[in-house]
Enzyme design. Structure first.
Site, PDB file in Angstrom:
ATOM      1  N   LEU A  49      -7.051   6.066  -4.396  1.00 57.03           N
ATOM      2  CA  LEU A  49      -7.677   5.516  -3.195  1.00 57.03           C
ATOM      3  C   LEU A  49      -9.159   5.256  -3.434  1.00 57.03           C
ATOM      4  CD1 LEU A  49      -6.097   8.015  -0.613  1.00 57.03           C
ATOM      5  CD2 LEU A  49      -5.531   5.573  -0.814  1.00 57.03           C
ATOM      6  N   ALA A  81      -9.637   3.996  -8.401  1.00 54.59           N
ATOM      7  CA  ALA A  81      -9.840   3.013  -9.468  1.00 54.59           C
ATOM      8  C   ALA A  81     -11.243   3.142 -10.039  1.00 54.59           C
ATOM      9  CB  ALA A  81      -9.629   1.609  -8.907  1.00 54.59           C
ATOM     10  N   TYR A 205      -5.279  -7.166  -9.729  1.00 60.61           N
ATOM     11  CA  TYR A 205      -6.460  -7.039 -10.590  1.00 60.61           C
ATOM     12  C   TYR A 205      -6.121  -7.539 -12.008  1.00 60.61           C
ATOM     13  CZ  TYR A 205      -8.121  -4.734  -6.455  1.00 60.61           C
ATOM     14  OH  TYR A 205      -8.472  -4.492  -5.147  1.00 60.61           O
ATOM     15  N   ARG A 293       8.302  -3.502  -0.189  1.00 64.03           N
ATOM     16  CA  ARG A 293       7.949  -3.761   1.220  1.00 64.03           C
ATOM     17  C   ARG A 293       6.446  -3.923   1.416  1.00 64.03           C
ATOM     18  NH1 ARG A 293       9.874   2.184   2.847  1.00 64.03           N
ATOM     19  NH2 ARG A 293       8.244   3.372   1.800  1.00 64.03           N
ATOM     20  N   ARG A 346      -2.551   6.660   2.635  1.00 62.81           N
ATOM     21  CA  ARG A 346      -3.289   6.864   3.878  1.00 62.81           C
ATOM     22  C   ARG A 346      -3.010   8.212   4.526  1.00 62.81           C
ATOM     23  NH1 ARG A 346      -1.280   1.148   5.802  1.00 62.81           N
ATOM     24  NH2 ARG A 346       0.377   1.871   4.432  1.00 62.81           N
TER      25      ARG A 346
HETATM   26  C1  LIG Z   1      -8.517   3.145   1.308  1.00 64.81           C
HETATM   27  C2  LIG Z   1      -7.557   2.692   0.257  1.00 64.81           C
HETATM   28  C3  LIG Z   1      -7.987   2.535  -1.041  1.00 64.81           C
HETATM   29  C4  LIG Z   1      -7.086   2.191  -2.059  1.00 64.81           C
HETATM   30  N1  LIG Z   1      -7.518   2.139  -3.343  1.00 64.81           N
HETATM   31  C5  LIG Z   1      -6.633   1.977  -4.351  1.00 64.81           C
HETATM   32  C6  LIG Z   1      -7.032   2.133  -5.697  1.00 64.81           C
HETATM   33  O1  LIG Z   1      -8.189   2.440  -6.008  1.00 64.81           O
HETATM   34  N2  LIG Z   1      -6.080   1.942  -6.651  1.00 64.81           N
HETATM   35  C7  LIG Z   1      -4.789   1.628  -6.354  1.00 64.81           C
HETATM   36  O2  LIG Z   1      -3.962   1.490  -7.254  1.00 64.81           O
HETATM   37  N3  LIG Z   1      -4.383   1.508  -5.066  1.00 64.81           N
HETATM   38  C8  LIG Z   1      -5.259   1.706  -4.065  1.00 64.81           C
HETATM   39  N4  LIG Z   1      -4.840   1.671  -2.775  1.00 64.81           N
HETATM   40  C9  LIG Z   1      -3.385   1.537  -2.487  1.00 64.81           C
HETATM   41  C10 LIG Z   1      -2.785   2.923  -2.283  1.00 64.81           C
HETATM   42  O3  LIG Z   1      -2.779   3.666  -3.473  1.00 64.81           O
HETATM   43  C11 LIG Z   1      -1.335   2.841  -1.754  1.00 64.81           C
HETATM   44  O4  LIG Z   1      -0.551   2.122  -2.662  1.00 64.81           O
HETATM   45  C12 LIG Z   1      -1.300   2.154  -0.387  1.00 64.81           C
HETATM   46  O5  LIG Z   1      -2.205   2.778   0.490  1.00 64.81           O
HETATM   47  C13 LIG Z   1       0.099   2.225   0.222  1.00 64.81           C
HETATM   48  O6  LIG Z   1       0.510   3.573   0.330  1.00 64.81           O
HETATM   49  P1  LIG Z   1       0.497   4.360   1.745  1.00 64.81           P
HETATM   50  O7  LIG Z   1       1.399   3.590   2.645  1.00 64.81           O
HETATM   51  O8  LIG Z   1       1.008   5.736   1.402  1.00 64.81           O
HETATM   52  O9  LIG Z   1      -0.926   4.368   2.241  1.00 64.81           O
HETATM   53  C14 LIG Z   1      -5.744   1.952  -1.741  1.00 64.81           C
HETATM   54  C15 LIG Z   1      -5.322   2.069  -0.417  1.00 64.81           C
HETATM   55  C16 LIG Z   1      -6.208   2.445   0.563  1.00 64.81           C
HETATM   56  C17 LIG Z   1      -5.704   2.652   1.972  1.00 64.81           C
END
Ligand SMILES: Cc1cc2nc3c(=O)[nH]c(=O)nc-3n(C[C@H](O)[C@H](O)[C@H](O)COP(=O)(O)O)c2cc1C
Length: 390
Positions: A49, A81, A205, A293, A346
């Site tokens: 995240l 990241a 990316y 999804r 999240r």
């Molecule tokens: C605030 C935020 C930052 C994120 N940053 C990254 C990241 O740095 N690298 C990455 O692969 N995915 C990133 N994501 C995607 C999340 O890892 C995840 O795949 C996405 O939130 C869906 O999962 P969830 O429904 O459990 O939130 C980010 C998502 C959010 C909400």
């Protein structure tokens, strides 16, 4: 006791509590799991995240509190990241892992996670064309497989972003240099104390740009055209990183179905399966797949009958799934054998004690989207409340 009805396991029989029976129970989110040489005490993973609180592209001391809040004994955390080189950034205040100062800055953060018994991987990232000249050395154009900029979408904060500049397509020599940047970044991550790295191959990316035919559509060298050619760069990165730190410390994240950052593919099933089969050559630890999804990072689309199952079957290592999971669905995918681990984004962001809450069946804090990407070192970051234990 209620019987479990699943597709792949027989219903759990009623057992007298003291039977000592050898009947194998299907795993749950809270079951331990051996992930290669690492022993996990549960299967609830912190998804990577980006939180945009790493000033001057350097991880900050407040991240030690943030990650340690989410660490558990034997729990697995994937870091945000982290840029692999000075051309890798595309947003403000994301951390780097290419300079000595970056490595030093990560050390106390990694230590804080280890002090709580957590396992911590660094996500290696290059934004590619999802960037601006202002983030690039000498104001150069960002790099990619193509000279086609991404269509301007809403940015990760929900506002419309300025138009992206046309990127410069990498030459074969340029590709070799970037592959080496990944290698050095992986070495740096180990120097910082991380237990391993996750190569970010998803979400539109740089690596994803090479993988997907709707972006990588105009190269006539060995990095474009056929599926095999489009996957070559990703696999070269995997090989280099695995040689550098050992495949048992390497994972990769992929999102074949997503169209995030204007990066879609005409045949995501074939792409995902080809990658999974090819990854087996390098004996890496895990493959971390984003569910079909998830159209973008946050938007969930249901009912299209697409699934990760063929990829799960094709890949021989550990399989992590992510994207729109709650406890119930996480339990289901683990029970059905659809995944070994589930990453939560999240929900974990807003619930530092998510594994405990799942264990107790406790209510969850709601996440506040408006503070996902703000730069405050506390608000929306380390101030989500823990469960009050009486
Ligand atoms: C605030 C935020 C930052 C994120 N940053 C990254 C990241 O740095 N690298 C990455 O692969 N995915 C990133 N994501 C995607 C999340 O890892 C995840 O795949 C996405 O939130 C869906 O999962 P969830 O429904 O459990 O939130 C980010 C998502 C959010 C909400």
């Amino acid at each position: 006791m209620t019987s479990l009805q699943t597709n792949s396991f027989p219903a759990t029989p009623e057992l007298p509590s003291d039977s000592g029976s050898q009947v194998q129970q299907p795993p749950t989110l809270l079951s331990p799991c051996d992930m290669g040489r690492f022993s996990l005490s549960h299967r609830i993973v912190l998804a990577p995240l980006s939180r945009l609180r790493s000033y001057n592209f350097t991880a900050q001391p407040h991240a030690a509190l943030y990650y340690s809040q989410r660490a558990t004994m034997g729990g697995f955390l994937i870091g945000e990241a982290s840029g692999i080189s000075e051309t890798a950034q595309g947003y403000p205040n994301t951390p780097g892992i290419w300079r000595t100062e970056h490595v030093e800055a990560w050390k106390p953060i990694v230590k804080a996670v280890h002090d709580k018994g957590g396992l911590f991987f660094c996500q290696l990232w290059h934004a590619g064309r999802v960037s601006y000249r202002s983030f690039q050395p000498n104001g150069d154009p960002p790099i990619s497989c193509t000279d086609k900029p991404p269509a301007t979408e809403k940015d990760i904060c929900g506002s419309t972003v300025p138009e992206y500049p046309p990127p410069q397509p990498l030459t074969a020599e340029g590709i070799t240099q970037v592959v080496n940047d990944y290698r050095v970044a992986a070495r740096n991550a180990m120097e910082a104390g991380f237990d391993g790295v996750e190569i970010h191959g998803g979400n539109g990316y740089l690596i994803d740009q090479f993988l997907k035919d709707q972006v990588n559509d105009r190269r006539d060298d060995e990095y474009g055209g056929s599926l095999e050619n489009r996957c070559r760069f990703a696999l070269e990165v995997v090989k280099a990183v695995s040689e550098e730190i050992g495949g048992h410390r390497v994972g990769i994240r992929l999102s074949p179905f997503a169209n995030y950052n204007d990066c879609g593919d005409s045949d995501p099933e074939a792409l995902g399966e080809f990658m999974c089969k090819s990854l087996n050559r390098y004996g890496i630890l895990y493959c971390h797949m984003i569910e079909p999804r998830m159209v973008t990072q946050f938007e969930k689309r249901e009912g299209e009958g697409r699934s990760l199952l063929a990829m799960r079957k094709a890949f021989k290592g550990m399989f992590i799934v992510a994207g729109g999971y709650d406890k119930e669905e996480g339990e289901k995918v683990i029970r059905n054998g659809g995944a070994d681990l589930v990453a939560f984004g999240r929900l974990y962001l807003a619930n530092p004690d998510l594994p405990k809450r799942f264990e107790l069946g406790a209510a969850l804090n709601e996440y506040d989207r408006s503070t996902f990407y703000t730069h405050d070192p506390v608000i929306g970051y380390t101030d989500y409340p823990f469960l009050e234990m009486h």
